[in-house]
Design a protein around this motif. Structure first.
Motif, PDB file in Angstrom:
ATOM      1  N   PHE A 191     -13.140   1.816  -0.328  1.00  0.00           N
ATOM      2  CA  PHE A 191     -12.121   2.740  -0.850  1.00  0.00           C
ATOM      3  C   PHE A 191     -12.745   3.484  -2.014  1.00  0.00           C
ATOM      4  CE2 PHE A 191      -9.069   3.843  -4.115  1.00  0.00           C
ATOM      5  CZ  PHE A 191      -8.027   4.432  -3.426  1.00  0.00           C
ATOM      6  N   ILE A 195      -8.133   4.991  -8.990  1.00  0.00           N
ATOM      7  CA  ILE A 195      -7.380   3.784  -8.656  1.00  0.00           C
ATOM      8  C   ILE A 195      -6.055   3.704  -9.393  1.00  0.00           C
ATOM      9  CG2 ILE A 195      -9.506   2.564  -8.105  1.00  0.00           C
ATOM     10  CD1 ILE A 195      -9.315   1.053 -10.675  1.00  0.00           C
ATOM     11  N   LYS A 200      -3.005   7.985  -4.245  1.00  0.00           N
ATOM     12  CA  LYS A 200      -4.223   7.641  -3.517  1.00  0.00           C
ATOM     13  C   LYS A 200      -4.043   6.366  -2.686  1.00  0.00           C
ATOM     14  CE  LYS A 200      -6.400  11.188  -5.062  1.00  0.00           C
ATOM     15  NZ  LYS A 200      -6.646  12.347  -4.154  1.00  0.00           N
ATOM     16  N   LEU A 202      -4.086   2.981  -3.272  1.00  0.00           N
ATOM     17  CA  LEU A 202      -4.800   1.714  -3.382  1.00  0.00           C
ATOM     18  C   LEU A 202      -3.839   0.524  -3.363  1.00  0.00           C
ATOM     19  CD1 LEU A 202      -7.378   0.060  -3.786  1.00  0.00           C
ATOM     20  CD2 LEU A 202      -7.142   0.438  -6.261  1.00  0.00           C
ATOM     21  N   LEU A 205      -3.274  -0.646   0.107  1.00  0.00           N
ATOM     22  CA  LEU A 205      -4.426  -1.389   0.631  1.00  0.00           C
ATOM     23  C   LEU A 205      -4.482  -2.797   0.048  1.00  0.00           C
ATOM     24  CD1 LEU A 205      -7.046  -1.541   2.241  1.00  0.00           C
ATOM     25  CD2 LEU A 205      -8.204  -0.320   0.383  1.00  0.00           C
ATOM     26  N   LEU A 206      -4.187  -2.941  -1.237  1.00  0.00           N
ATOM     27  CA  LEU A 206      -4.217  -4.264  -1.854  1.00  0.00           C
ATOM     28  C   LEU A 206      -3.084  -5.156  -1.323  1.00  0.00           C
ATOM     29  CD1 LEU A 206      -5.115  -3.322  -5.538  1.00  0.00           C
ATOM     30  CD2 LEU A 206      -6.621  -4.271  -3.776  1.00  0.00           C
ATOM     31  N   VAL A 223     -14.152  -1.198  -4.056  1.00  0.00           N
ATOM     32  CA  VAL A 223     -13.313  -0.139  -4.621  1.00  0.00           C
ATOM     33  C   VAL A 223     -14.114   0.633  -5.660  1.00  0.00           C
ATOM     34  CG1 VAL A 223     -11.217   0.400  -5.924  1.00  0.00           C
ATOM     35  CG2 VAL A 223     -11.204  -1.466  -4.240  1.00  0.00           C
ATOM     36  N   ALA A 232      -5.223  -3.103 -11.476  1.00  0.00           N
ATOM     37  CA  ALA A 232      -5.184  -3.041 -10.012  1.00  0.00           C
ATOM     38  C   ALA A 232      -5.361  -4.425  -9.409  1.00  0.00           C
ATOM     39  CB  ALA A 232      -6.258  -2.088  -9.500  1.00  0.00           C
ATOM     40  N   ASN A 269      -3.799   6.962   1.481  1.00  0.00           N
ATOM     41  CA  ASN A 269      -3.109   7.933   0.634  1.00  0.00           C
ATOM     42  C   ASN A 269      -1.656   8.113   1.048  1.00  0.00           C
ATOM     43  OD1 ASN A 269      -6.028   8.309   0.840  1.00  0.00           O
ATOM     44  ND2 ASN A 269      -5.746   9.994  -0.591  1.00  0.00           N
TER      45      ASN A 269
END
Length: 386
Positions: A191, A195, A200, A202, A205-206, A223, A232, A269
């Protein structure tokens, strides 16, 4: 040809528009053209020899993000001097609808003007409200370019007129020829992006990552990008944080190496994207792409044939698609093959030729447009420095 290009966003803060302007300028210089770029830049920023600083930028909320723009009397004075000294055959302004150097340049410029519109925002109240101020300046533009159908649609709906669609360009060979990095290889998801900017994606994704690890426990997440890594990482269970490596800001060379190394490039995104240059860079490097199904991303990925799509914001769907793709080398190889063919349309050899064709069209027999003859008193005040 003497070409002046105006970048609206601060040169020292990486972003898609800045990269596009930089790469376009360098492509044109390699072809023998004389190019000068005007851009905001903080004091002490190392600038290429063709970039002229318009001074420091300030943070302005714009299109769901925070843009660093220069605007006001001091910037206007520097714009006037740059335009005068440059004696350009054509000016190429990026994002002239934003309160930026490009709009200031449009107010004071004479001669052929090409404008590129990057923003995709179908419900921009700010653009609608600013239209009376923007219209006189935008009428001076000789030709308009939109980087995608969605950027073109935003332009048409909010500002009227039309534009030719020319996508963002990428040096495909630079990414294709990068050397993979051993420590970034082996069941890795990549990625790249700011962040701490929610759009975006993230966080999506996490949220998906624990589910990915349940099915593919050997997986690691890499990342890269500006922002608070500790904050994050707090979105992950403590026991899984060692499976994620935050690389911080990385160089262009390391970005290419990262994309050459990972098994999947994830683009989760949430919106506000008119194109998706990182997807083109990933495809150029041979990274199979897994992206949210934003309209702009779908177009870049040829409707999902050059990369896989999942429902935007759906962490469960992202986890399932990523785990399946990680376990299917043949599918990843097929995506690489299709992407390698598809991405050639975004190479600067094609995109640069299209942009030059627009320049040539507007410079042939162009008549001079005097500055200030079609701008409002408010704009005249700012362009003259008060």
């Amino acid at each position: 040809m003497r070409i002046g290009i105006v970048c609206p966003y601060s040169w020292d803060v990486p972003g898609g528009v800045q990269f596009h302007v930089r790469d376009l300028a360098e492509h044109l210089r390699r072809l023998g053209h004389t190019v000068s770029v005007l851009a905001p830049a903080d004091d002490g920023t190392a600038l290429p020899p063709y970039v002229v600083s318009a001074g420091r930028a300030m943070a302005v909320p714009y299109n769901g993000s925070v843009a660093r723009l220069s605007f006001g009397p001091l910037s206007a004075a520097r714009v006037r001097r740059w335009v005068h000294d440059g004696d350009f055959d054509v000016l190429h302004l990026h994002e002239p609808a934003a309160p930026s150097l490009a709009l200031l340049t449009c107010w004071v410029a004479r001669g052929p003007i090409v404008a590129t519109f990057h923003t995709s925002n179908p419900r921009s109240r700010a653009m609608v409200a600013a239209y009376p101020i923007l219209q006189p300046a935008l009428e001076k533009i000789s030709a308009r370019i939109a980087v995608s159908e969605y950027a073109r649609r935003t332009l048409v709906e909010h500002l009227g007129g039309d534009a030719v669609t020319i996508p963002n360009g990428v040096d495909v060979g630079f990414f294709a020829g990068a050397e993979p990095k051993a420590e970034w290889q082996g069941s890795t998801i990549g990625f790249i992006g700011r962040i701490d900017e929610s759009r975006k994606g993230l966080a999506v994704l996490l949220r998906a990552f624990p589910q990915i690890l349940e099915r593919r426990p050997e997986t690691r997440l890499l990342v890269a990008g500006r922002g608070d890594a500790e904050e994050a990482a707090g979105l992950l269970p403590a026991a899984l944080r060692d499976r994620v490596e935050f690389l911080g800001m990385i160089s262009d060379e390391d970005k290419a190496r990262l994309l050459r190394s990972v098994d999947i490039y994830a683009a989760p995104n949430l919106g506000g994207e008119s194109f998706g240059i990182i997807l083109v860079e990933a495809m150029s490097a041979g990274a199979p792409v897994l992206a949210s199904d934003l309209d702009a991303f779908s177009q870049v990925l040829d409707g999902g044939t050059a990369g896989e799509l999942f429902p935007t914001g759906d962490a469960d769907a992202l986890a399932a698609a990523a785990a399946e793709l990680l376990g299917d080398p043949a599918r990843r190889a097929a995506l690489r093959e299709r992407a390698a063919r598809h991405v050639l349309r975004f190479d600067w050899s094609t995109v640069g030729s299209d942009v030059l064709a627009v320049y040539e069209t507007v410079t042939e027999g162009a008549s001079t447009v005097a500055p200030d003859d079609r701008i409002s008193p408010w704009a005249r005040l700012w362009s003259r420095g008060g």
